[in-house]
Design a protein around this motif. Structure first.
Motif, PDB file in Angstrom:
ATOM      1  N   GLY A 176       9.340  43.475 137.197  1.00 54.38           N
ATOM      2  CA  GLY A 176       8.837  42.159 137.341  1.00 54.38           C
ATOM      3  C   GLY A 176       8.829  41.329 138.421  1.00 54.38           C
ATOM      4  N   LEU A 177       9.959  41.833 139.305  1.00 54.86           N
ATOM      5  CA  LEU A 177      10.080  40.928 140.490  1.00 54.86           C
ATOM      6  C   LEU A 177       9.057  41.272 141.316  1.00 54.86           C
ATOM      7  CD1 LEU A 177      13.946  40.981 141.199  1.00 54.86           C
ATOM      8  CD2 LEU A 177      12.286  39.231 140.490  1.00 54.86           C
ATOM      9  N   TYR A 178       8.763  42.558 141.600  1.00 57.76           N
ATOM     10  CA  TYR A 178       7.480  42.973 142.608  1.00 57.76           C
ATOM     11  C   TYR A 178       6.289  42.543 141.756  1.00 57.76           C
ATOM     12  CZ  TYR A 178       4.591  45.859 145.181  1.00 57.76           C
ATOM     13  OH  TYR A 178       3.314  46.417 145.844  1.00 57.76           O
ATOM     14  N   ASN A 179       5.813  42.482 140.900  1.00 58.59           N
ATOM     15  CA  ASN A 179       4.638  42.084 140.330  1.00 58.59           C
ATOM     16  C   ASN A 179       4.367  40.827 140.544  1.00 58.59           C
ATOM     17  OD1 ASN A 179       2.896  44.352 139.330  1.00 58.59           O
ATOM     18  ND2 ASN A 179       4.568  44.740 137.686  1.00 58.59           N
ATOM     19  N   LEU A 208       5.876  38.230 134.910  1.00 59.33           N
ATOM     20  CA  LEU A 208       6.795  37.367 134.049  1.00 59.33           C
ATOM     21  C   LEU A 208       7.082  37.964 132.589  1.00 59.33           C
ATOM     22  CD1 LEU A 208       5.112  33.840 134.354  1.00 59.33           C
ATOM     23  CD2 LEU A 208       7.113  34.379 135.068  1.00 59.33           C
ATOM     24  N   GLU A 209       5.952  38.862 132.032  1.00 60.99           N
ATOM     25  CA  GLU A 209       6.296  39.422 130.915  1.00 60.99           C
ATOM     26  C   GLU A 209       7.241  40.387 130.993  1.00 60.99           C
ATOM     27  OE1 GLU A 209       2.711  41.427 129.844  1.00 60.99           O
ATOM     28  OE2 GLU A 209       1.773  39.315 129.328  1.00 60.99           O
ATOM     29  N   GLU A 210       7.357  41.257 132.279  1.00 59.14           N
ATOM     30  CA  GLU A 210       8.545  42.072 132.473  1.00 59.14           C
ATOM     31  C   GLU A 210       9.711  41.540 132.315  1.00 59.14           C
ATOM     32  OE1 GLU A 210       5.870  45.821 134.373  1.00 59.14           O
ATOM     33  OE2 GLU A 210       6.524  44.059 135.696  1.00 59.14           O
ATOM     34  N   LEU A 211      10.021  40.332 133.292  1.00 60.12           N
ATOM     35  CA  LEU A 211      11.111  39.923 133.335  1.00 60.12           C
ATOM     36  C   LEU A 211      11.615  39.044 132.204  1.00 60.12           C
ATOM     37  CD1 LEU A 211      10.378  37.729 136.868  1.00 60.12           C
ATOM     38  CD2 LEU A 211      12.243  39.557 136.338  1.00 60.12           C
ATOM     39  N   ARG A 212      10.847  38.654 131.394  1.00 63.39           N
ATOM     40  CA  ARG A 212      11.141  38.340 129.770  1.00 63.39           C
ATOM     41  C   ARG A 212      11.374  39.454 129.097  1.00 63.39           C
ATOM     42  NH1 ARG A 212       6.795  34.524 130.511  1.00 63.39           N
ATOM     43  NH2 ARG A 212       5.295  36.060 129.604  1.00 63.39           N
TER      44      ARG A 212
END
Length: 376
Positions: A176-179, A208-212
Protein backbone atom coordinates in the motif's frame (compact mmCIF):
# COMPACT_ATOMS: atom_id res chain seq x y z
CA UNK A 1 -7.56 14.40 -4.26
CA UNK A 2 -5.45 17.56 -4.34
CA UNK A 3 -2.48 17.56 -6.62
CA UNK A 4 0.93 19.03 -5.95
CA UNK A 5 1.24 18.22 -2.28
CA UNK A 6 4.35 17.21 -0.39
CA UNK A 7 4.70 14.10 1.69
CA UNK A 8 7.61 15.42 3.75
CA UNK A 9 5.24 15.86 6.70
CA UNK A 10 3.98 12.29 6.54
CA UNK A 11 5.43 9.72 8.90
CA UNK A 12 8.33 7.56 7.82
CA UNK A 13 8.14 3.78 8.07
CA UNK A 14 8.24 3.25 11.82
CA UNK A 15 10.49 0.92 13.70
CA UNK A 16 7.56 -1.02 15.10
CA UNK A 17 5.94 -1.63 11.74
CA UNK A 18 9.06 -3.41 10.54
CA UNK A 19 10.27 -4.94 13.78
CA UNK A 20 6.98 -6.49 14.70
CA UNK A 21 6.87 -8.39 11.42
CA UNK A 22 9.73 -10.42 12.83
CA UNK A 23 7.11 -11.99 15.08
CA UNK A 24 5.13 -13.14 12.06
CA UNK A 25 7.87 -14.84 10.10
CA UNK A 26 8.09 -18.25 11.85
CA UNK A 27 4.77 -19.17 10.28
CA UNK A 28 6.34 -18.87 6.85
CA UNK A 29 8.91 -21.52 7.64
CA UNK A 30 11.81 -19.04 7.63
CA UNK A 31 14.44 -19.63 10.30
CA UNK A 32 15.55 -16.64 12.32
CA UNK A 33 17.98 -15.84 15.11
CA UNK A 34 16.15 -13.80 17.74
CA UNK A 35 12.83 -15.35 16.83
CA UNK A 36 13.89 -18.73 18.09
CA UNK A 37 14.30 -17.25 21.57
CA UNK A 38 10.92 -16.45 23.11
CA UNK A 39 12.49 -14.45 25.94
CA UNK A 40 14.49 -12.24 23.57
CA UNK A 41 11.46 -11.72 21.36
CA UNK A 42 9.38 -10.63 24.35
CA UNK A 43 12.12 -8.15 25.28
CA UNK A 44 12.11 -6.68 21.77
CA UNK A 45 8.33 -6.23 21.83
CA UNK A 46 8.44 -4.64 25.29
CA UNK A 47 11.26 -2.30 24.25
CA UNK A 48 9.34 -1.10 21.21
CA UNK A 49 6.20 -0.44 23.26
CA UNK A 50 8.23 1.53 25.81
CA UNK A 51 9.79 3.64 23.06
CA UNK A 52 6.39 4.49 21.62
CA UNK A 53 5.01 5.27 25.07
CA UNK A 54 7.97 7.59 25.72
CA UNK A 55 9.36 5.45 28.58
CA UNK A 56 12.98 5.80 27.58
CA UNK A 57 14.74 4.69 30.77
CA UNK A 58 12.82 1.42 30.70
CA UNK A 59 13.51 1.00 26.98
CA UNK A 60 17.26 1.54 27.50
CA UNK A 61 17.38 -1.06 30.28
CA UNK A 62 15.67 -3.57 28.01
CA UNK A 63 18.11 -2.79 25.17
CA UNK A 64 20.96 -3.68 27.52
CA UNK A 65 19.27 -6.98 28.37
CA UNK A 66 18.92 -7.84 24.68
CA UNK A 67 22.55 -6.86 24.10
CA UNK A 68 23.71 -9.19 26.86
CA UNK A 69 21.69 -12.03 25.36
CA UNK A 70 22.66 -11.33 21.73
CA UNK A 71 25.88 -9.27 21.80
CA UNK A 72 26.42 -7.05 18.79
CA UNK A 73 23.14 -8.02 17.10
CA UNK A 74 22.02 -5.22 14.73
CA UNK A 75 18.60 -4.99 16.38
CA UNK A 76 20.26 -3.56 19.51
CA UNK A 77 21.75 -0.66 17.51
CA UNK A 78 18.38 -0.07 15.91
CA UNK A 79 16.52 0.09 19.21
CA UNK A 80 19.09 2.35 20.82
CA UNK A 81 18.91 4.66 17.82
CA UNK A 82 15.15 4.88 18.09
CA UNK A 83 15.38 5.73 21.78
CA UNK A 84 17.47 8.75 20.78
CA UNK A 85 15.14 9.66 17.90
CA UNK A 86 12.01 9.73 20.06
CA UNK A 87 13.59 11.09 23.26
CA UNK A 88 14.96 14.15 21.46
CA UNK A 89 12.22 14.53 18.85
CA UNK A 90 12.37 16.41 16.62
CA UNK A 91 15.96 15.41 15.97
CA UNK A 92 17.65 18.16 13.94
CA UNK A 93 21.00 18.39 12.17
CA UNK A 94 22.24 20.70 14.93
CA UNK A 95 21.06 18.43 17.75
CA UNK A 96 23.97 17.10 19.85
CA UNK A 97 22.48 13.60 19.62
CA UNK A 98 22.31 13.54 15.81
CA UNK A 99 25.76 12.09 15.21
CA UNK A 100 25.12 9.27 17.69
CA UNK A 101 21.79 8.49 16.05
CA UNK A 102 23.32 8.34 12.56
CA UNK A 103 26.22 6.23 13.79
CA UNK A 104 23.90 3.72 15.45
CA UNK A 105 21.73 3.39 12.35
CA UNK A 106 24.65 3.10 9.95
CA UNK A 107 26.28 0.50 12.19
CA UNK A 108 23.02 -1.41 12.22
CA UNK A 109 22.87 -1.33 8.41
CA UNK A 110 26.47 -2.48 8.09
CA UNK A 111 25.95 -5.41 10.45
CA UNK A 112 22.80 -6.44 8.58
CA UNK A 113 24.91 -7.13 5.50
CA UNK A 114 26.52 -10.15 7.16
CA UNK A 115 24.03 -12.91 7.80
CA UNK A 116 23.54 -16.62 7.34
CA UNK A 117 21.03 -17.50 4.59
CA UNK A 118 18.58 -18.90 7.13
CA UNK A 119 18.57 -15.51 8.92
CA UNK A 120 18.02 -13.39 5.80
CA UNK A 121 14.45 -12.33 6.60
CA UNK A 122 15.31 -11.15 10.09
CA UNK A 123 18.35 -9.14 9.01
CA UNK A 124 16.56 -7.76 5.95
CA UNK A 125 13.77 -6.32 8.07
CA UNK A 126 16.12 -4.83 10.67
CA UNK A 127 18.06 -3.31 7.76
CA UNK A 128 14.85 -1.74 6.44
CA UNK A 129 14.03 -0.39 9.90
CA UNK A 130 17.34 1.47 10.09
CA UNK A 131 17.10 2.73 6.52
CA UNK A 132 13.53 3.90 7.03
CA UNK A 133 14.51 5.70 10.22
CA UNK A 134 17.40 7.49 8.50
CA UNK A 135 15.22 8.45 5.54
CA UNK A 136 12.64 9.92 7.91
CA UNK A 137 15.32 11.87 9.74
CA UNK A 138 16.90 13.21 6.54
CA UNK A 139 13.52 14.30 5.16
CA UNK A 140 12.53 16.02 8.40
CA UNK A 141 15.87 17.78 8.66
CA UNK A 142 15.67 18.95 5.04
CA UNK A 143 18.69 16.88 3.94
CA UNK A 144 17.23 15.80 0.64
CA UNK A 145 20.56 14.92 -0.97
CA UNK A 146 21.22 12.30 1.72
CA UNK A 147 17.66 11.01 1.44
CA UNK A 148 18.21 10.77 -2.33
CA UNK A 149 21.36 8.68 -1.95
CA UNK A 150 19.53 6.26 0.33
CA UNK A 151 16.49 5.90 -1.93
CA UNK A 152 17.81 3.48 -4.53
CA UNK A 153 19.42 0.94 -2.19
CA UNK A 154 16.47 1.04 0.20
CA UNK A 155 14.06 0.35 -2.64
CA UNK A 156 16.10 -2.71 -3.58
CA UNK A 157 15.84 -4.10 -0.04
CA UNK A 158 12.14 -3.28 0.12
CA UNK A 159 11.47 -5.18 -3.09
CA UNK A 160 13.26 -8.21 -1.66
CA UNK A 161 10.77 -8.26 1.21
CA UNK A 162 7.75 -8.38 -1.12
CA UNK A 163 7.93 -12.13 -1.41
CA UNK A 164 6.09 -12.33 1.92
CA UNK A 165 3.05 -10.31 0.78
CA UNK A 166 0.93 -13.35 -0.08
CA UNK A 167 1.30 -14.92 3.35
CA UNK A 168 -0.14 -12.34 5.76
CA UNK A 169 -2.61 -9.42 5.50
CA UNK A 170 -0.03 -7.29 7.36
CA UNK A 171 2.12 -7.11 4.26
CA UNK A 172 -0.53 -5.06 2.49
CA UNK A 173 0.97 -2.25 4.57
CA UNK A 174 4.13 -2.33 2.45
CA UNK A 175 2.46 -2.74 -0.92
CA UNK A 176 0.00 0.00 0.00
CA UNK A 177 2.78 2.42 0.87
CA UNK A 178 4.59 1.71 -2.37
CA UNK A 179 1.51 1.99 -4.55
CA UNK A 180 0.41 5.27 -2.98
CA UNK A 181 3.76 7.07 -2.61
CA UNK A 182 5.19 5.89 -5.92
CA UNK A 183 2.62 8.16 -7.56
CA UNK A 184 2.19 10.80 -4.84
CA UNK A 185 5.81 11.83 -4.40
CA UNK A 186 6.70 12.72 -8.00
CA UNK A 187 3.33 14.45 -8.30
CA UNK A 188 4.25 16.58 -5.31
CA UNK A 189 7.89 17.05 -6.36
CA UNK A 190 8.22 17.22 -10.17
CA UNK A 191 12.00 17.50 -9.76
CA UNK A 192 12.06 13.83 -8.74
CA UNK A 193 9.99 12.54 -11.67
CA UNK A 194 13.02 11.37 -13.72
CA UNK A 195 14.19 9.28 -10.75
CA UNK A 196 10.80 7.81 -9.98
CA UNK A 197 10.28 6.95 -13.63
CA UNK A 198 12.90 4.25 -13.11
CA UNK A 199 10.61 2.42 -10.68
CA UNK A 200 7.49 0.39 -11.56
CA UNK A 201 4.28 2.43 -11.57
CA UNK A 202 2.01 2.49 -8.54
CA UNK A 203 -1.69 3.13 -8.03
CA UNK A 204 -2.92 5.60 -5.40
CA UNK A 205 -6.40 4.13 -5.06
CA UNK A 206 -5.04 0.60 -4.84
CA UNK A 207 -2.54 1.79 -2.26
CA UNK A 208 -5.33 3.19 -0.09
CA UNK A 209 -7.28 -0.03 -0.42
CA UNK A 210 -4.26 -2.06 0.62
CA UNK A 211 -3.53 0.19 3.61
CA UNK A 212 -7.16 -0.12 4.71
CA UNK A 213 -6.91 -3.90 4.31
CA UNK A 214 -3.82 -3.89 6.52
CA UNK A 215 -5.64 -1.75 9.08
CA UNK A 216 -8.67 -4.04 9.12
CA UNK A 217 -7.06 -7.45 8.78
CA UNK A 218 -3.68 -7.30 10.47
CA UNK A 219 -2.85 -7.81 14.09
CA UNK A 220 0.62 -6.30 14.26
CA UNK A 221 0.53 -3.42 11.78
CA UNK A 222 -2.76 -1.77 12.74
CA UNK A 223 -1.01 1.15 14.47
CA UNK A 224 1.33 1.88 11.57
CA UNK A 225 -1.46 1.59 9.01
CA UNK A 226 -3.59 4.00 11.03
CA UNK A 227 -0.74 6.53 11.23
CA UNK A 228 -0.21 6.65 7.50
CA UNK A 229 -3.92 6.59 6.70
CA UNK A 230 -4.53 9.51 9.06
CA UNK A 231 -1.86 11.63 7.37
CA UNK A 232 -2.95 10.70 3.85
CA UNK A 233 -6.61 11.43 4.52
CA UNK A 234 -5.76 14.75 6.15
CA UNK A 235 -3.18 16.18 3.79
CA UNK A 236 -3.97 14.53 0.49
CA UNK A 237 -7.67 13.70 0.65
CA UNK A 238 -8.79 16.55 2.97
CA UNK A 239 -11.11 14.06 4.68
CA UNK A 240 -10.72 15.12 8.30
CA UNK A 241 -13.28 12.75 9.77
CA UNK A 242 -11.41 9.77 8.34
CA UNK A 243 -8.11 11.22 9.48
CA UNK A 244 -9.49 11.66 13.00
CA UNK A 245 -10.67 8.05 13.08
CA UNK A 246 -7.19 6.75 12.39
CA UNK A 247 -5.34 9.24 14.62
CA UNK A 248 -7.64 8.26 17.48
CA UNK A 249 -6.71 4.62 16.97
CA UNK A 250 -2.98 5.09 17.42
CA UNK A 251 -3.47 7.55 20.29
CA UNK A 252 -5.58 4.96 22.11
CA UNK A 253 -2.78 2.42 21.56
CA UNK A 254 -0.09 4.79 22.88
CA UNK A 255 -1.84 7.34 25.13
CA UNK A 256 1.39 8.69 26.64
CA UNK A 257 2.92 9.53 23.24
CA UNK A 258 2.59 13.29 22.87
CA UNK A 259 3.17 13.16 19.09
CA UNK A 260 0.08 11.00 18.68
CA UNK A 261 -1.88 13.11 21.19
CA UNK A 262 -1.17 16.32 19.26
CA UNK A 263 -2.02 14.70 15.93
CA UNK A 264 -5.36 13.61 17.37
CA UNK A 265 -6.00 17.07 18.85
CA UNK A 266 -5.18 18.62 15.48
CA UNK A 267 -7.78 16.42 13.80
CA UNK A 268 -10.33 17.38 16.44
CA UNK A 269 -9.74 21.05 15.65
CA UNK A 270 -10.06 20.40 11.93
CA UNK A 271 -13.43 18.69 12.47
CA UNK A 272 -14.65 21.54 14.70
CA UNK A 273 -14.76 19.42 17.88
CA UNK A 274 -13.20 22.15 20.01
CA UNK A 275 -14.21 20.76 23.41
CA UNK A 276 -12.54 17.44 22.62
CA UNK A 277 -9.38 19.15 21.38
CA UNK A 278 -9.20 21.33 24.46
CA UNK A 279 -9.60 18.31 26.75
CA UNK A 280 -6.69 16.59 25.02
CA UNK A 281 -4.47 19.66 25.35
CA UNK A 282 -5.29 19.92 29.07
CA UNK A 283 -4.73 16.23 29.77
CA UNK A 284 -1.76 15.05 31.86
CA UNK A 285 -0.22 13.41 28.78
CA UNK A 286 0.11 16.85 27.16
CA UNK A 287 2.41 18.20 29.88
CA UNK A 288 5.91 18.60 28.46
CA UNK A 289 9.07 20.67 28.66
CA UNK A 290 9.82 20.04 24.98
CA UNK A 291 9.75 23.48 23.32
CA UNK A 292 8.68 22.09 19.96
CA UNK A 293 5.56 20.43 21.37
CA UNK A 294 4.84 23.51 23.50
CA UNK A 295 5.01 25.65 20.37
CA UNK A 296 2.51 23.40 18.60
CA UNK A 297 0.17 23.66 21.57
CA UNK A 298 0.53 27.44 21.60
CA UNK A 299 -0.76 27.56 18.02
CA UNK A 300 -3.59 25.14 18.87
CA UNK A 301 -4.58 27.31 21.82
CA UNK A 302 -4.67 30.24 19.42
CA UNK A 303 -7.08 28.32 17.19
CA UNK A 304 -9.25 27.52 20.21
CA UNK A 305 -9.32 31.15 21.30
CA UNK A 306 -10.18 32.25 17.78
CA UNK A 307 -12.76 29.59 16.97
CA UNK A 308 -14.28 28.59 20.32
CA UNK A 309 -13.96 31.70 22.48
CA UNK A 310 -13.92 34.45 19.81
CA UNK A 311 -11.00 36.06 21.64
CA UNK A 312 -9.03 37.24 18.63
CA UNK A 313 -6.66 39.41 20.67
CA UNK A 314 -5.45 36.42 22.68
CA UNK A 315 -5.44 34.26 19.55
CA UNK A 316 -3.28 36.81 17.76
CA UNK A 317 -0.75 36.81 20.62
CA UNK A 318 -0.59 33.02 20.61
CA UNK A 319 -0.21 32.78 16.84
CA UNK A 320 2.67 35.29 16.91
CA UNK A 321 4.30 33.50 19.85
CA UNK A 322 3.97 30.13 18.13
CA UNK A 323 5.62 31.44 14.96
CA UNK A 324 8.56 32.79 16.95
CA UNK A 325 8.96 29.52 18.85
CA UNK A 326 8.90 27.41 15.68
CA UNK A 327 11.47 29.33 13.64
CA UNK A 328 14.36 27.13 14.70
CA UNK A 329 12.75 23.78 13.86
CA UNK A 330 13.49 23.52 10.14
CA UNK A 331 10.85 21.61 8.14
CA UNK A 332 9.28 20.33 11.35
CA UNK A 333 8.08 23.80 12.28
CA UNK A 334 6.75 24.93 8.93
CA UNK A 335 3.31 23.32 9.01
CA UNK A 336 2.38 24.89 12.35
CA UNK A 337 3.86 28.21 11.32
CA UNK A 338 1.50 28.01 8.35
CA UNK A 339 -1.44 27.26 10.67
CA UNK A 340 -0.54 30.36 12.71
CA UNK A 341 -0.17 32.58 9.62
CA UNK A 342 -3.55 31.39 8.32
CA UNK A 343 -5.02 32.37 11.69
CA UNK A 344 -3.40 35.81 11.55
CA UNK A 345 -4.77 36.26 8.02
CA UNK A 346 -8.29 35.47 9.24
CA UNK A 347 -7.92 37.89 12.14
CA UNK A 348 -6.72 40.62 9.76
CA UNK A 349 -9.72 39.95 7.52
CA UNK A 350 -12.07 40.33 10.51
CA UNK A 351 -10.55 43.78 11.08
CA UNK A 352 -10.88 44.65 7.39
CA UNK A 353 -7.09 44.91 7.21
CA UNK A 354 -6.69 43.77 3.61
CA UNK A 355 -2.96 44.37 3.43
CA UNK A 356 -2.04 42.16 6.38
CA UNK A 357 -4.62 39.61 5.32
CA UNK A 358 -2.73 39.17 2.05
CA UNK A 359 0.73 39.28 3.68
CA UNK A 360 -0.12 36.61 6.25
CA UNK A 361 -1.87 34.46 3.67
CA UNK A 362 1.21 34.57 1.46
CA UNK A 363 3.47 33.65 4.38
CA UNK A 364 1.16 30.76 5.23
CA UNK A 365 1.34 29.43 1.69
CA UNK A 366 5.13 29.81 1.71
CA UNK A 367 5.35 27.50 4.72
CA UNK A 368 3.04 24.72 3.58
CA UNK A 369 2.33 22.41 0.69
CA UNK A 370 -1.15 21.88 2.15
CA UNK A 371 -2.98 25.23 1.76
CA UNK A 372 -6.38 23.54 2.06
CA UNK A 373 -5.57 22.39 5.61
CA UNK A 374 -6.05 25.74 7.32
CA UNK A 375 -8.91 25.43 9.89
CA UNK A 376 -11.21 27.57 7.80
Amino acid sequence: MTAGKSIDSLPSISIKSLLIILIMLPGSGVKAQVLEDAEALALVKETVDNIYNMRFAEATELCDKIDRKYPDHPVVYLLKGMVIYWKYFPLLTRSPQTSEFEELMNTCIDKCENFEPENEAEFLLVNLCARGSLLGFYAGAGQHSKAFSFGGPTYRYLRRSFRFTGSYPDFYFFTGLYNYYREAYPEAHPLYKPVFSLFPSGDMEKGLEELRSAFKGSIFLKAESSTFLSSIYKFFENDYESSSYFSRTIFNDYPTNIVYLLNYAEDKLLTGKYDDAESLLKSPAAKTENTYFKAQMTVMQGILNEKKYNDIEMAEKQFLAGIEQLKDYSIYGKQYMAFAYFGLSRISASRNDKQNERIYRRRANDNTDFPDVNFE
